[in-house]
Design a protein around this motif. Structure first.
Motif, PDB file in Angstrom:
ATOM      1  N   PHE A  85       0.978  -1.162  -0.034  1.00  0.00           N
ATOM      2  CA  PHE A  85       0.026   0.050  -0.088  1.00  0.00           C
ATOM      3  C   PHE A  85       0.881   1.301  -0.019  1.00  0.00           C
ATOM      4  O   PHE A  85       2.098   1.189   0.380  1.00  0.00           O
ATOM      5  N   GLN A  86       0.237   2.279  -0.547  1.00  0.00           N
ATOM      6  CA  GLN A  86       1.146   3.784  -0.433  1.00  0.00           C
ATOM      7  C   GLN A  86       1.347   4.164   1.008  1.00  0.00           C
ATOM      8  O   GLN A  86       2.602   4.444   1.182  1.00  0.00           O
ATOM      9  N   GLU A  87       0.189   3.950   1.902  1.00  0.00           N
ATOM     10  CA  GLU A  87       0.675   4.356   3.246  1.00  0.00           C
ATOM     11  C   GLU A  87       1.241   3.265   4.372  1.00  0.00           C
ATOM     12  O   GLU A  87       0.978   3.243   5.533  1.00  0.00           O
ATOM     13  N   TYR A  88       1.673   2.216   3.323  1.00  0.00           N
ATOM     14  CA  TYR A  88       2.217   1.161   4.201  1.00  0.00           C
ATOM     15  C   TYR A  88       1.292   0.230   4.878  1.00  0.00           C
ATOM     16  O   TYR A  88       1.351  -1.129   5.321  1.00  0.00           O
ATOM     17  N   ALA A  89       0.218   0.810   5.731  1.00  0.00           N
ATOM     18  CA  ALA A  89      -0.617   0.004   6.567  1.00  0.00           C
ATOM     19  C   ALA A  89      -0.128  -1.044   7.402  1.00  0.00           C
ATOM     20  O   ALA A  89      -0.321  -2.095   7.645  1.00  0.00           O
ATOM     21  N   LEU A  90       1.100  -0.418   7.969  1.00  0.00           N
ATOM     22  CA  LEU A  90       1.697  -1.187   9.030  1.00  0.00           C
ATOM     23  C   LEU A  90       0.912  -0.927  10.467  1.00  0.00           C
ATOM     24  O   LEU A  90       0.203  -0.046  10.714  1.00  0.00           O
ATOM     25  N   VAL A  91       1.139  -2.021  11.438  1.00  0.00           N
ATOM     26  CA  VAL A  91       0.528  -1.527  12.792  1.00  0.00           C
ATOM     27  C   VAL A  91       1.786  -0.946  13.649  1.00  0.00           C
ATOM     28  O   VAL A  91       2.709  -1.669  13.783  1.00  0.00           O
ATOM     29  N   GLU A  92       1.553   0.536  13.710  1.00  0.00           N
ATOM     30  CA  GLU A  92       2.809   1.294  14.244  1.00  0.00           C
ATOM     31  C   GLU A  92       3.510   0.811  15.524  1.00  0.00           C
ATOM     32  O   GLU A  92       4.496   1.107  15.873  1.00  0.00           O
TER      33      GLU A  92
END
Ligand code: ADP
Ligand code: ADP
Length: 237
Positions: A85-92
């Motif tokens: 994804f563009q905004e990475y969609a990681l669990v910060e």
């Protein structure tokens, strides 16, 4: 192999977002998807992972007809599609390692993944992937301690931890500086070659698309207006 056959989508609200889109992607081919805003790029990607149900046509992933799947089967099919994804969609708040491991359970079971003990083989595989994307020494850092480029590397490793048959990549460099963008594109393309993994990269930057794709498909008003090698894409396209 991914095969798109006569795909069309008309949203309830009105316009045809996609009309009669057909193409095949062989193993290992990286396809750059370009076109102006509203051309149908997101709709095409969403028809492939069935976030959107197409109005006409079929999507085949190897022998699986994705458009024909019922909800229960769909979850299993989506495990075969790695998303970046563009905004990475990681669990910060979670570590790099935990983010990569979360890919093993797919996006549906995301939160549950941390209540389980992972098999040693999964952990060994996650370390191999972190090594491949150059993040071995960051495995235990929290995702929010990383730079944008590093986060996207985590996103790539997470997608690969599913052992996917296809990568769908949505504007992977839109939040990155030009140098990091090139590094990320190069990494994705190299990994696809190594693994024989087909990929579709939705990318607004035509120069990057030309530089790194094996093939380009241009969409305009929901139709394929270009399909060929980057070298044949004319200046005004
Ligand atoms: P792109 O990703 O190339 O910008 P989209 O696939 O987002 O294009 O949009 C293609 C067309 O479909 C546009 O006209 C857009 O307004 C329309 N569209 C996209 N999503 C929806 C939706 N959920 N409902 C109605 N129209 C939509
Ligand atoms: P993207 O940047 O991926 O093209 P957009 O900002 O165009 O996304 O769209 C954001 C959301 O709004 C998406 O879920 C899309 O499907 C939806 N959308 C886009 N166009 C329309 C529309 N004309 N009517 C309703 N929903 C839309």
């Amino acid at each position: 192999m991914l095969k798109i056959d006569g795909l069309g989508k008309t949203y309830k609200a009105g316009d045809k977002a996609l009309s009669d889109v057909s193409f095949e992607i062989p193993k290992g081919q990286v396809l750059g998807l370009i076109g102006p805003s509203g051309a149908g790029k997101s709709t095409l990607i969403r028809c492939i992972n069935r976030l959107v149900q197409p109005t006409t046509g079929k999507v085949w992933l190897n022998d699986l007809n994705i458009t024909g799947l019922r909800t229960g089967e769909l979850r299993r099919a989506r495990r075969q599609i790695g998303m970046i994804f563009q905004e990475y969609a990681l669990v910060e708040r979670l570590t790099v390692m935990e983010n990569v491991l979360s890919g093993r359970l797919g996006y549906v079971g995301f939160w549950r993944s941390f209540l389980r003990k992972f098999p040693a083989a999964d952990i060994a595989n996650a370390y191999r992937l972190l090594d491949r994307v150059g993040l071995m020494q960051h495995a235990d850092k929290r995702a929010d301690a990383l730079s944008g480029g590093q986060r996207q590397r985590v996103g790539i490793a997470r997608a690969l931890s599913q052992n996917p048959e296809l990568l769908l990549v949505d504007e992977p460099t839109a939040s990155l500086d030009p140098k990091t963008s090139r590094q990320i594109m190069r990494l994705i393309v190299e990994i696809c070659r190594e693994r024989g993994l087909p990929a579709i990269i939705n990318i607004h930057d035509v120069v990057l698309a030309q530089q790194f794709s094996d093939r380009i498909i241009g969409l305009q008003a929901g139709r394929v207006v270009f399909d060929g090698p980057p070298s044949e894409l004319s200046e005004d396209a």
